[in-house]
Design a protein around this motif. Structure first.
Motif, PDB file in Angstrom:
ATOM      1  N   ASN A 216       6.399  13.652 -42.200  1.00  0.00           N
ATOM      2  CA  ASN A 216       7.108  12.410 -42.755  1.00  0.00           C
ATOM      3  C   ASN A 216       6.490  11.138 -42.120  1.00  0.00           C
ATOM      4  OD1 ASN A 216       9.695  13.153 -44.235  1.00  0.00           O
ATOM      5  ND2 ASN A 216       9.986  14.373 -42.574  1.00  0.00           N
ATOM      6  N   ARG A 217       5.765  11.715 -40.958  1.00  0.00           N
ATOM      7  CA  ARG A 217       4.917  10.293 -40.209  1.00  0.00           C
ATOM      8  C   ARG A 217       3.689   9.988 -41.302  1.00  0.00           C
ATOM      9  NH1 ARG A 217       6.599  10.491 -34.770  1.00  0.00           N
ATOM     10  NH2 ARG A 217       5.717   8.493 -34.876  1.00  0.00           N
ATOM     11  N   SER A 218       3.130   8.954 -40.873  1.00  0.00           N
ATOM     12  CA  SER A 218       1.959   8.397 -41.757  1.00  0.00           C
ATOM     13  C   SER A 218       0.792   9.305 -41.354  1.00  0.00           C
ATOM     14  CB  SER A 218       1.583   6.967 -41.269  1.00  0.00           C
ATOM     15  OG  SER A 218       1.119   7.117 -39.965  1.00  0.00           O
ATOM     16  N   SER A 219      -0.175   9.336 -42.595  1.00  0.00           N
ATOM     17  CA  SER A 219      -1.520  10.107 -42.191  1.00  0.00           C
ATOM     18  C   SER A 219      -1.985   9.659 -40.858  1.00  0.00           C
ATOM     19  CB  SER A 219      -2.227   9.655 -43.452  1.00  0.00           C
ATOM     20  OG  SER A 219      -1.673  10.264 -44.678  1.00  0.00           O
ATOM     21  N   LEU A 220      -1.943   8.312 -40.589  1.00  0.00           N
ATOM     22  CA  LEU A 220      -2.650   7.957 -39.434  1.00  0.00           C
ATOM     23  C   LEU A 220      -2.272   8.556 -38.131  1.00  0.00           C
ATOM     24  CD1 LEU A 220      -5.008   6.201 -37.749  1.00  0.00           C
ATOM     25  CD2 LEU A 220      -3.391   4.217 -37.968  1.00  0.00           C
ATOM     26  N   GLU A 221      -0.963   8.503 -37.989  1.00  0.00           N
ATOM     27  CA  GLU A 221      -0.136   9.088 -36.962  1.00  0.00           C
ATOM     28  C   GLU A 221      -0.361  10.701 -36.863  1.00  0.00           C
ATOM     29  OE1 GLU A 221       3.914   6.567 -36.459  1.00  0.00           O
ATOM     30  OE2 GLU A 221       3.927   7.474 -38.244  1.00  0.00           O
ATOM     31  N   ILE A 222      -0.284  11.464 -37.929  1.00  0.00           N
ATOM     32  CA  ILE A 222      -0.527  12.583 -37.853  1.00  0.00           C
ATOM     33  C   ILE A 222      -2.098  12.995 -37.392  1.00  0.00           C
ATOM     34  CG2 ILE A 222      -0.769  14.766 -39.166  1.00  0.00           C
ATOM     35  CD1 ILE A 222       1.667  13.757 -41.074  1.00  0.00           C
ATOM     36  N   HIS A 223      -2.986  12.072 -38.078  1.00  0.00           N
ATOM     37  CA  HIS A 223      -4.305  12.399 -37.523  1.00  0.00           C
ATOM     38  C   HIS A 223      -4.544  12.139 -36.042  1.00  0.00           C
ATOM     39  CE1 HIS A 223      -8.744  12.167 -37.943  1.00  0.00           C
ATOM     40  NE2 HIS A 223      -8.636  10.924 -37.554  1.00  0.00           N
ATOM     41  N   ASN A 224      -4.028  11.208 -35.718  1.00  0.00           N
ATOM     42  CA  ASN A 224      -3.901  10.842 -34.027  1.00  0.00           C
ATOM     43  C   ASN A 224      -3.449  11.963 -33.105  1.00  0.00           C
ATOM     44  OD1 ASN A 224      -5.203   8.524 -34.634  1.00  0.00           O
ATOM     45  ND2 ASN A 224      -3.426   7.355 -34.532  1.00  0.00           N
ATOM     46  N   LEU A 225      -2.260  12.569 -33.719  1.00  0.00           N
ATOM     47  CA  LEU A 225      -1.636  13.588 -33.153  1.00  0.00           C
ATOM     48  C   LEU A 225      -2.467  14.676 -32.950  1.00  0.00           C
ATOM     49  CD1 LEU A 225       0.883  14.702 -31.672  1.00  0.00           C
ATOM     50  CD2 LEU A 225       1.473  15.831 -34.012  1.00  0.00           C
ATOM     51  N   VAL A 226      -3.167  15.148 -34.147  1.00  0.00           N
ATOM     52  CA  VAL A 226      -3.960  16.113 -34.162  1.00  0.00           C
ATOM     53  C   VAL A 226      -5.138  16.306 -33.205  1.00  0.00           C
ATOM     54  CG1 VAL A 226      -5.666  17.390 -35.669  1.00  0.00           C
ATOM     55  CG2 VAL A 226      -3.314  17.000 -36.528  1.00  0.00           C
ATOM     56  N   ARG A 227      -5.928  14.899 -33.187  1.00  0.00           N
ATOM     57  CA  ARG A 227      -7.072  14.779 -32.401  1.00  0.00           C
ATOM     58  C   ARG A 227      -6.609  14.422 -30.838  1.00  0.00           C
ATOM     59  NH1 ARG A 227      -9.071   9.466 -31.907  1.00  0.00           N
ATOM     60  NH2 ARG A 227      -7.492   7.859 -32.657  1.00  0.00           N
ATOM     61  N   GLY A 228      -5.596  14.145 -30.704  1.00  0.00           N
ATOM     62  CA  GLY A 228      -5.008  13.839 -29.462  1.00  0.00           C
ATOM     63  C   GLY A 228      -4.414  15.215 -28.606  1.00  0.00           C
ATOM     64  N   THR A 229      -4.146  16.169 -29.398  1.00  0.00           N
ATOM     65  CA  THR A 229      -3.971  17.532 -28.938  1.00  0.00           C
ATOM     66  C   THR A 229      -5.159  18.685 -28.923  1.00  0.00           C
ATOM     67  OG1 THR A 229      -2.799  18.087 -30.964  1.00  0.00           O
ATOM     68  CG2 THR A 229      -1.658  17.165 -29.252  1.00  0.00           C
ATOM     69  N   ASN A 230      -6.069  17.953 -29.243  1.00  0.00           N
ATOM     70  CA  ASN A 230      -7.535  19.086 -29.480  1.00  0.00           C
ATOM     71  C   ASN A 230      -8.280  18.777 -28.061  1.00  0.00           C
ATOM     72  OD1 ASN A 230      -9.939  20.123 -30.020  1.00  0.00           O
ATOM     73  ND2 ASN A 230      -9.825  19.482 -32.138  1.00  0.00           N
TER      74      ASN A 230
END
Length: 311
Positions: A216-230
């Motif tokens: 439900n979050r924005s694409s940008l928020e999801i993208h930031n989460l993905v790279r921030g947990t990699n």
């Protein structure tokens, strides 16, 4: 200059190695690090990376369970240090311990203080979509990264940089910031700047649950989460069969969310990638990993897996 170095993870290793490479100026008389910890599937007792470097260099190593004992204080004092240097040690030193070296204690911190005090500044900077980060050297006091700022060096964070990439960049940057700090300390030009505590933000420890994606979050928020947990703890979701899928990397797209699709629905799974609806559009998954498989490109993954929805 007699130095006791305190640090634990990979991030601290370049700073220790840099000090060891400058033996004509700095003598690391002791290294303090966290106790060995069980790791891996076999839970084998494993030394911290900093300990491995110290042992190889023949430097005495202390691994106290707590830094609040008289024995620890007495042992440090016996080394007669001029200065403590801490880099991601992971324990808060007491006022009594900090009073031992006449030159005090310098900390190398992976953020632009007073932003992102605490244990996980790298993760939170990327997850929050910051455009820059950096290294700050500070005089350690009894608070959580609250001491006076000495020097700060900045670096840019581009929209696809992962936490791991930022970690490696700042880990190397930290060596130069530290050396400049020590040089200014020696020649008497080092200035102390009190932090503006009203501007402070905090970065608590991350856990595996940090990586759970909310579509439900924005694409940008999801993208930031993905790279921030990699590369850790790695973002994840569950497929239509309830199987956990790790999402290693994504790319932003200009695609709009189809009106007939719910969030988390896969609108395309092909050699081009896996396109998933989000709260405000569509995001492209480029690398992922099934519950019992290896990390692979999305195009390879769809050859052997059906994926229609992620939750």
């Amino acid at each position: 200059m007699r130095i006791i170095f305190m640090g634990t993870p990979d991030f601290a290793v370049p700073c220790l190695k840099e000090l060891l490479a400058n033996k004509e100026k700095y003598e690391v008389v002791c290294v303090v690090t966290k106790p060995d910890m069980p790791k891996g599937r076999k839970m084998q007792l494993t030394p911290p990376p900093v300990k491995e470097v110290a042992v190889e260099a023949g430097i005495p190593v202390l691994q106290p369970q707590t830094v609040k004992t008289k024995d620890f204080y007495d042992t440090l004092k016996e080394y007669n240090p001029d200065l403590f240097i801490t880099v991601a040690y992971g324990k808060i030193l007491t006022e009594e311990v900090l009073s031992i070296p006449p030159l005090g204690c310098i900390n190398v911190h992976a953020s632009l203080l007073p932003k992102y005090r605490g244990a996980a500044p790298l993760w939170h900077a990327v997850i929050n979509g910051e455009k820059e980060s950096g290294i700050t050297t500070m005089m350690t006091d009894v608070g959580m990264d609250t001491g006076d700022i000495l020097l700060a060096d900045k670096c840019k964070i581009d929209e696809n940089m992962t936490m791991g990439e930022l970690h490696d960049k700042l880990s190397e940057m930290g060596t130069q910031t530290l050396l400049r700090t020590l040089e200014q300390l020696e020649n008497g030009t080092l200035k102390r700047i009190p932090q503006n505590h009203n501007e402070a933000t905090y970065s608590p420890m991350v856990s595996r649950e940090t990586g759970k994606i909310d579509w439900n979050r924005s694409s940008l928020e999801i993208h930031n989460l993905v790279r921030g947990t990699n590369p850790f703890p790695v973002s994840y979701a569950f497929d239509e069969n309830g199987e956990k899928v790790k999402i290693w990397s994504t790319l932003l797209t200009d695609m709009k969310k189809p009106s007939n699709k719910e969030v988390g629905e896969v609108i395309e799974a092909s050699a081009q990638g896996i396109f998933v609806t989000t709260g405000d559009g569509v995001i492209k998954i480029t690398e992922l990993q099934g519950a019992s498989g290896k990390k692979m490109k999305a195009g390879d993954y769809v050859n052997g897996h059906k994926i229609t929805k992620l939750t």
